[in-house]
Design a protein around this motif. Structure first.
Motif: not given
Length: 143
Positions: A76-82
């Motif tokens: 979830v955090s990885s997606e937001r960063v991208l």
């Protein structure tokens, strides 16, 4: 199944517009971005660690722990960063430079009801709203 090739940071900018690229982004998100990769992206933007923590809905301490333990962000955090990274690439293109886009992101927007765009980055809906506004600006449809 998508390729097992690990997505490298410079590729993110170029892959987001293709189906294959999106599938690779999805795989990268599912694996989770390494903190090292996140740090490279983090250093590219004028967000503090506390601002990233707010956008990712985690504590500052959690980000510090991930850094110290050399762990990856969750999907979830990885997606937001991208999502934020791709938004900034689009914004830099629309405004002619990352600095111009960053200034716009910190200025209350009449088109967004007087809200500072940067404050919307903690939700997918907020990111979509900014993307829509960038598309309007790009096409000269100013409201």
């Amino acid at each position: 199944m998508a390729s097992s090739k690990k997505l490298q940071e410079p590729e993110i900018a170029y892959l987001s517009g293709t189906d294959t690229g999106l599938l690779q982004l999805i795989e990268s998100v599912r694996r989770g971005l390494s903190f090292q990769h996140f740090k490279k992206l983090m250093d590219s933007y004028s967000f503090s660690l506390a601002e990233w923590a707010h956008m990712l809905h985690v504590s500052d301490r959690t980000l510090q722990r991930l850094r110290n333990e050399k762990k990856s962000l969750d999907p979830v955090s990885s997606e937001r960063v991208l999502e934020v990274h791709l938004l900034y690439l689009q914004g830099a293109e629309v405004f002619g430079s990352a600095a111009n886009f960053d200034l716009w992101m910190q200025t209350p927007s009449l088109a967004l009801g007087g809200v500072v765009p940067k404050s919307l980055l903690d939700t997918g809906f907020g990111i979509s709203l900014i993307k829509d506004e960038l598309t309007r600006i790009e096409h000269g449809v100013l409201a």
